[in-house]
Design a protein around this motif. Structure first.
Motif, PDB file in Angstrom:
ATOM      1  N   THR A   1       0.843  -1.125  -0.011  1.00  0.00           N
ATOM      2  CA  THR A   1      -0.046   0.110  -0.017  1.00  0.00           C
ATOM      3  C   THR A   1       0.778   1.183   0.010  1.00  0.00           C
ATOM      4  O   THR A   1       1.915   1.420   0.693  1.00  0.00           O
ATOM      5  N   VAL A   2       0.697   1.932  -0.896  1.00  0.00           N
ATOM      6  CA  VAL A   2       1.336   3.380  -1.066  1.00  0.00           C
ATOM      7  C   VAL A   2       0.707   4.632  -1.201  1.00  0.00           C
ATOM      8  O   VAL A   2      -0.399   4.559  -1.801  1.00  0.00           O
ATOM      9  N   TRP A   3       1.019   5.625  -0.324  1.00  0.00           N
ATOM     10  CA  TRP A   3       0.073   6.925  -0.317  1.00  0.00           C
ATOM     11  C   TRP A   3       1.247   8.080  -0.569  1.00  0.00           C
ATOM     12  O   TRP A   3       2.457   7.659  -0.684  1.00  0.00           O
ATOM     13  N   GLU A   4       0.779   9.155  -1.009  1.00  0.00           N
ATOM     14  CA  GLU A   4       1.386  10.398  -1.160  1.00  0.00           C
ATOM     15  C   GLU A   4       1.713  10.321  -2.841  1.00  0.00           C
ATOM     16  O   GLU A   4       2.361   9.300  -3.206  1.00  0.00           O
ATOM     17  N   SER A   5       1.358  11.121  -3.304  1.00  0.00           N
ATOM     18  CA  SER A   5       1.480  11.154  -5.023  1.00  0.00           C
ATOM     19  C   SER A   5       2.958  10.734  -5.447  1.00  0.00           C
ATOM     20  O   SER A   5       3.290  10.124  -6.365  1.00  0.00           O
ATOM     21  N   ILE A   6       3.865  11.422  -4.814  1.00  0.00           N
ATOM     22  CA  ILE A   6       5.268  11.269  -5.507  1.00  0.00           C
ATOM     23  C   ILE A   6       5.825   9.742  -5.021  1.00  0.00           C
ATOM     24  O   ILE A   6       6.332   9.031  -6.008  1.00  0.00           O
ATOM     25  N   ALA A   7       5.206   9.353  -3.666  1.00  0.00           N
ATOM     26  CA  ALA A   7       5.613   7.812  -3.597  1.00  0.00           C
ATOM     27  C   ALA A   7       4.780   6.818  -4.562  1.00  0.00           C
ATOM     28  O   ALA A   7       5.474   5.893  -4.959  1.00  0.00           O
ATOM     29  N   ILE A   8       3.698   7.358  -4.801  1.00  0.00           N
ATOM     30  CA  ILE A   8       3.071   6.344  -5.665  1.00  0.00           C
ATOM     31  C   ILE A   8       3.825   6.387  -7.049  1.00  0.00           C
ATOM     32  O   ILE A   8       3.958   5.468  -7.668  1.00  0.00           O
ATOM     33  N   MET A   9       4.092   7.439  -7.678  1.00  0.00           N
ATOM     34  CA  MET A   9       4.921   7.645  -8.723  1.00  0.00           C
ATOM     35  C   MET A   9       6.273   6.619  -8.842  1.00  0.00           C
ATOM     36  O   MET A   9       6.512   6.106  -9.848  1.00  0.00           O
ATOM     37  N   GLU A  10       7.061   6.986  -7.697  1.00  0.00           N
ATOM     38  CA  GLU A  10       8.011   6.303  -7.546  1.00  0.00           C
ATOM     39  C   GLU A  10       8.152   4.663  -7.463  1.00  0.00           C
ATOM     40  O   GLU A  10       8.595   4.065  -8.227  1.00  0.00           O
ATOM     41  N   TYR A  11       6.945   4.148  -7.008  1.00  0.00           N
ATOM     42  CA  TYR A  11       6.571   2.954  -6.975  1.00  0.00           C
ATOM     43  C   TYR A  11       6.262   2.449  -8.443  1.00  0.00           C
ATOM     44  O   TYR A  11       6.481   1.265  -8.686  1.00  0.00           O
ATOM     45  N   VAL A  12       5.327   3.139  -9.027  1.00  0.00           N
ATOM     46  CA  VAL A  12       4.915   2.896 -10.208  1.00  0.00           C
ATOM     47  C   VAL A  12       6.283   2.676 -11.354  1.00  0.00           C
ATOM     48  O   VAL A  12       6.349   1.827 -12.097  1.00  0.00           O
ATOM     49  N   GLY A  13       7.222   3.267 -11.024  1.00  0.00           N
ATOM     50  CA  GLY A  13       8.627   3.223 -11.766  1.00  0.00           C
ATOM     51  C   GLY A  13       9.228   2.128 -11.282  1.00  0.00           C
ATOM     52  O   GLY A  13       9.666   1.283 -12.057  1.00  0.00           O
ATOM     53  N   ASP A  14       9.496   1.801 -10.052  1.00  0.00           N
ATOM     54  CA  ASP A  14      10.245   0.678  -9.356  1.00  0.00           C
ATOM     55  C   ASP A  14       9.617  -0.573  -9.653  1.00  0.00           C
ATOM     56  O   ASP A  14      10.291  -1.505 -10.014  1.00  0.00           O
ATOM     57  N   ALA A  15       8.328  -0.598  -9.088  1.00  0.00           N
ATOM     58  CA  ALA A  15       7.701  -2.097  -9.092  1.00  0.00           C
ATOM     59  C   ALA A  15       6.928  -2.524 -10.228  1.00  0.00           C
ATOM     60  O   ALA A  15       6.980  -3.564 -10.824  1.00  0.00           O
ATOM     61  N   LEU A  16       6.720  -1.444 -11.102  1.00  0.00           N
ATOM     62  CA  LEU A  16       5.744  -1.681 -12.233  1.00  0.00           C
ATOM     63  C   LEU A  16       6.517  -1.620 -13.572  1.00  0.00           C
ATOM     64  O   LEU A  16       5.969  -1.582 -14.740  1.00  0.00           O
ATOM     65  N   GLY A  17       7.609  -0.948 -13.399  1.00  0.00           N
ATOM     66  CA  GLY A  17       8.583  -0.823 -14.612  1.00  0.00           C
ATOM     67  C   GLY A  17       8.089   0.328 -15.717  1.00  0.00           C
ATOM     68  O   GLY A  17       8.567   0.142 -16.621  1.00  0.00           O
TER      69      GLY A  17
END
Length: 226
Positions: A63-79
């Protein structure tokens, strides 16, 4: 498939940011909408995140919250390619994204995001003018240094553009005068198919958030027209 929990599309600037990035980059996701400013809003949001705020990205047991953290996750985990490939461009993109996250308070407070209305041009104060000037400076510097590959801040669409998209809508909603380069950038964001999809859905919403409705007579009422 990950799920993105968002609020009203008409008003929720923070929800727009990761939604627009994921849509524009072709990342598939489900979405859950929790309307703002209702008696059970907080309770519903807390079921998804202890922070009690949207947006929230849920991907399996992450579970990821805060917009920048979500964006980083999208890059790191979802490629997804959320940041520019060039190291210097990427450094600037992250810097201006963080600046957006932590700044531009005068413009954000005086001109709430509202995709359902358009207001006449007027003097909105020196602090707002300074925020607009700083945004124009960012656009000019980014486009001149790294914008050769497309119409966005760093050429191709990136997380930096997603971070500034809600600010862009404010400039349009409140008819704020812009120089030619900034106006071209604003038009590039507003013409994105992903943004048009978000806006179309926003204009069909029936919820009204009084705190985001300024005490001015609009020159256009898009929601009524829709």
């Amino acid at each position: 498939m990950p799920t993105l929990v968002i609020a009203n599309k008409c008003y929720s600037s923070w929800s727009l940011r990761p939604w627009l990035l994921m849509k524009q980059l072709g990342v598939a996701f489900d979405e859950v909408t929790i309307p703002l400013d209702l008696p059970d809003t907080k309770e519903k949001v807390l079921k998804h995140s202890p922070a009690g705020k949207v947006p929230i990205l849920i991907d399996g047991d992450a579970t990821v919250w805060e917009s920048i953290a979500i964006m980083e996750y999208v890059g790191d985990a979802l490629g997804a390619p959320v940041w520019p490939q060039d190291r210097k461009a990427r450094a600037m993109a992250r810097s201006v994204a963080a600046e957006m996250h932590a700044g531009f308070f005068a413009l954000r407070n005086a001109c709430p995001m509202n995709l359902g209305r358009k207001y006449a041009q007027k003097d909105r104060g020196e602090a707002v003018a300074r925020d607009v000037a700083r945004f124009s400076e960012i656009v000019g510097q980014a486009r001149e240094s790294f914008g050769a590959g497309g119409p966005f801040l760093f050429g191709a669409f990136s997380a930096a553009d997603a971070m500034y998209a809600p600010l862009v809508t404010r400039l349009d909603t409140y008819s704020i005068p812009l120089d030619a380069a900034t106006r071209a950038y604003v038009d590039a964001i507003l013409s994105l198919p992903a943004f048009q999809e978000w806006r179309s859905a926003a204009l069909k919403e029936e919820w009204v958030v009084d705190a985001d409705e300024v005490d001015e007579e609009p020159i256009e009422n898009y929601r009524k027209a829709a």
